[in-house]
Design a protein around this motif. Structure first.
Motif, PDB file in Angstrom:
ATOM      1  N   PHE A   1       0.801  -1.225   0.000  1.00  0.00           N
ATOM      2  CA  PHE A   1       0.000   0.000   0.000  1.00  0.00           C
ATOM      3  C   PHE A   1       0.836   1.279   0.000  1.00  0.00           C
ATOM      4  O   PHE A   1       0.265   2.366  -0.073  1.00  0.00           O
ATOM      5  N   GLY A   2       2.150   1.165   0.142  1.00  0.00           N
ATOM      6  CA  GLY A   2       3.005   2.342   0.144  1.00  0.00           C
ATOM      7  C   GLY A   2       3.446   2.723   1.547  1.00  0.00           C
ATOM      8  O   GLY A   2       2.760   2.468   2.532  1.00  0.00           O
ATOM      9  N   ARG A   3       4.613   3.362   1.634  1.00  0.00           N
ATOM     10  CA  ARG A   3       5.160   3.742   2.936  1.00  0.00           C
ATOM     11  C   ARG A   3       4.330   4.800   3.666  1.00  0.00           C
ATOM     12  O   ARG A   3       4.200   4.736   4.895  1.00  0.00           O
ATOM     13  N   PRO A   4       3.758   5.805   2.984  1.00  0.00           N
ATOM     14  CA  PRO A   4       2.919   6.764   3.719  1.00  0.00           C
ATOM     15  C   PRO A   4       1.769   6.090   4.460  1.00  0.00           C
ATOM     16  O   PRO A   4       1.458   6.446   5.603  1.00  0.00           O
ATOM     17  N   PHE A   5       1.144   5.102   3.812  1.00  0.00           N
ATOM     18  CA  PHE A   5       0.065   4.375   4.479  1.00  0.00           C
ATOM     19  C   PHE A   5       0.601   3.557   5.639  1.00  0.00           C
ATOM     20  O   PHE A   5       0.056   3.592   6.751  1.00  0.00           O
ATOM     21  N   ALA A   6       1.655   2.783   5.405  1.00  0.00           N
ATOM     22  CA  ALA A   6       2.178   1.879   6.427  1.00  0.00           C
ATOM     23  C   ALA A   6       2.585   2.636   7.683  1.00  0.00           C
ATOM     24  O   ALA A   6       2.315   2.186   8.804  1.00  0.00           O
ATOM     25  N   LEU A   7       3.230   3.780   7.516  1.00  0.00           N
ATOM     26  CA  LEU A   7       3.669   4.556   8.667  1.00  0.00           C
ATOM     27  C   LEU A   7       2.483   5.045   9.487  1.00  0.00           C
ATOM     28  O   LEU A   7       2.421   4.852  10.707  1.00  0.00           O
ATOM     29  N   ARG A   8       1.521   5.671   8.844  1.00  0.00           N
ATOM     30  CA  ARG A   8       0.372   6.218   9.565  1.00  0.00           C
ATOM     31  C   ARG A   8      -0.486   5.113  10.165  1.00  0.00           C
ATOM     32  O   ARG A   8      -0.908   5.190  11.324  1.00  0.00           O
ATOM     33  N   PHE A   9      -0.753   4.089   9.369  1.00  0.00           N
ATOM     34  CA  PHE A   9      -1.658   3.032   9.824  1.00  0.00           C
ATOM     35  C   PHE A   9      -1.033   2.231  10.962  1.00  0.00           C
ATOM     36  O   PHE A   9      -1.716   1.873  11.929  1.00  0.00           O
ATOM     37  N   SER A  10       0.252   1.943  10.878  1.00  0.00           N
ATOM     38  CA  SER A  10       0.911   1.161  11.927  1.00  0.00           C
ATOM     39  C   SER A  10       0.955   1.931  13.242  1.00  0.00           C
ATOM     40  O   SER A  10       0.677   1.365  14.308  1.00  0.00           O
ATOM     41  N   LEU A  11       1.321   3.204  13.196  1.00  0.00           N
ATOM     42  CA  LEU A  11       1.377   4.005  14.416  1.00  0.00           C
ATOM     43  C   LEU A  11      -0.003   4.133  15.060  1.00  0.00           C
ATOM     44  O   LEU A  11      -0.148   3.991  16.283  1.00  0.00           O
ATOM     45  N   ALA A  12      -1.014   4.402  14.248  1.00  0.00           N
ATOM     46  CA  ALA A  12      -2.365   4.539  14.790  1.00  0.00           C
ATOM     47  C   ALA A  12      -2.868   3.215  15.354  1.00  0.00           C
ATOM     48  O   ALA A  12      -3.477   3.180  16.438  1.00  0.00           O
ATOM     49  N   THR A  13      -2.614   2.125  14.646  1.00  0.00           N
ATOM     50  CA  THR A  13      -3.067   0.818  15.118  1.00  0.00           C
ATOM     51  C   THR A  13      -2.394   0.440  16.431  1.00  0.00           C
ATOM     52  O   THR A  13      -3.036  -0.077  17.352  1.00  0.00           O
ATOM     53  N   ALA A  14      -1.086   0.685  16.535  1.00  0.00           N
ATOM     54  CA  ALA A  14      -0.373   0.369  17.771  1.00  0.00           C
ATOM     55  C   ALA A  14      -0.938   1.154  18.945  1.00  0.00           C
ATOM     56  O   ALA A  14      -1.142   0.610  20.049  1.00  0.00           O
ATOM     57  N   THR A  15      -1.217   2.431  18.739  1.00  0.00           N
ATOM     58  CA  THR A  15      -1.752   3.268  19.809  1.00  0.00           C
ATOM     59  C   THR A  15      -3.125   2.779  20.260  1.00  0.00           C
ATOM     60  O   THR A  15      -3.393   2.630  21.464  1.00  0.00           O
TER      61      THR A  15
END
Length: 344
Positions: free
Chosen positions: A316-330
């Protein structure tokens, strides 16, 4: 135009048709994955003593962990890419969209609940989610399924019950917390998601004139497996590096504080990258930590880990992975803590 219309337009933009321009394939993923795989294979073949530094205990431990994570994940990655290829080649366009409620806000909990009855691992869920979006499923629902399928499927729930005998509350807590996180993240993407954060693979979905469906299935499987495999190896290398370099006494220090133990096991789940079918046994072995901290380990791991983030970046691309992973972890840490304190 309201938010739902904006997201519908965004989805149509993502689902580019065969006549629309498509981004160039990410050949770097293939090159990096093939190069790293060759290095690991060479290390395995030469570890008998042909190269002296390969016999260093730390390197051999790193090598063993890296290969173990990769080998453990490969079957599930194959399963996911087989399903992804079959969906693209044989399932009519729009079939999944018709099976879900028309309103994305209602489609999210339905997609989350579907993860309960569909076995899958986090490595398999990424290419499957990509196929679902290409076939017309709204991204919020696809991402809810991506998070729930590896966390609450029957195999994972049974393994949790076996790992925690006599403690059915742990199974219930894992089910409740994981479903809650997947739905919250689906609704968060529906509310705040942007199409420019989401990059889909260049291969378009649907049947191409003049090409057999079996040929499309073969090409689709080949594309998804090679593309995701390179990022899987990168994630396995990062997890192995953490395992080798972090001293064990540090873990004992964090177990003394309730919040510190929760955050530490969340971080441990991210970097260990244990498959969701096996993570309950790892959590059960962490006897020095509270049940709430161990629940956090099992909720966070299938949704956010290094190899999963790498797979999401490749798909899905790095912009998605960064935002989605951080939000999901939180969200996963907060929901796990609340669920553990209520049910455990």
């Amino acid at each position: 135009m309201n938010k739902t219309d904006d997201l519908a337009a965004d989805s149509r933009h993502v689902l580019a048709g065969p006549d629309e321009p498509r981004a160039a394939p990410s050949d770097r993923a293939y090159i990096v994955g093939a190069g790293i795989s060759a290095l690991i294979l060479g290390a395995i073949l030469l570890k008998g003593g042909a190269v002296e530094w390969l016999d260093h205990p730390g390197l051999r431990a790193w090598q063993t962990i890296c290969v173990a994570i990769t080998v453990q994940a490969i079957p599930f990655l194959v399963l996911g890419t087989l399903i992804s290829g079959a969906v693209n080649a044989f399932v009519p366009a729009g079939a999944f969209g018709k099976a879900l409620p028309s309103r994305p806000a209602l489609a999210v909990p339905v997609a989350s609940a579907a993860g309960v009855v569909l076995p899958g691992c986090e490595c398999a869920s990424v290419p499957v989610a990509g196929s679902l979006i290409r076939r017309g499923v709204p991204p919020p629902a696809a991402f809810a399924f991506l998070l729930s399928a590896p966390a609450v499927n029957p195999i994972v729930l049974v393994s949790t019950a076996v790992a925690f005998p006599g403690n059915p509350a742990m199974v219930v807590a894992r089910l409740v917390a994981s479903l809650a996180v997947s739905m919250i993240m689906g609704w968060l993407w529906l509310r705040f998601g942007r199409s420019q954060w989401l990059r889909m693979p260049s291969r378009h979905s649907g049947h191409e004139h003049g090409r057999s469906r079996w040929s499309e299935f073969r090409l689709g499987f080949q594309h998804d497996f090679l593309h995701a495999g390179g990022f899987l190896v990168l994630g396995a290398m990062a997890a192995a590096t953490f395992n080798v370099t972090v001293p064990r006494p540090w873990m004992e220090t964090f177990s003394q504080s309730a919040w510190a133990s929760i955050l530490f096991l969340a971080l441990l789940a991210i970097v260990l990258a244990v498959c969701s079918e096996a993570d309950a046994f790892v959590a059960a072995s962490l006897t020095g930590f509270s049940n709430t901290a161990r629940l956090t380990f099992m909720v966070v791991g299938p949704m956010v880990d290094l190899k999963l983030a790498a797979l999401q970046a490749g798909t899905f691309g790095r912009p998605f992975a960064l935002r989605f992973s951080l939000a999901t972890a939180t969200v996963a840490v907060a929901v796990s803590a609340a669920t553990g304190w209520c049910l455990l």
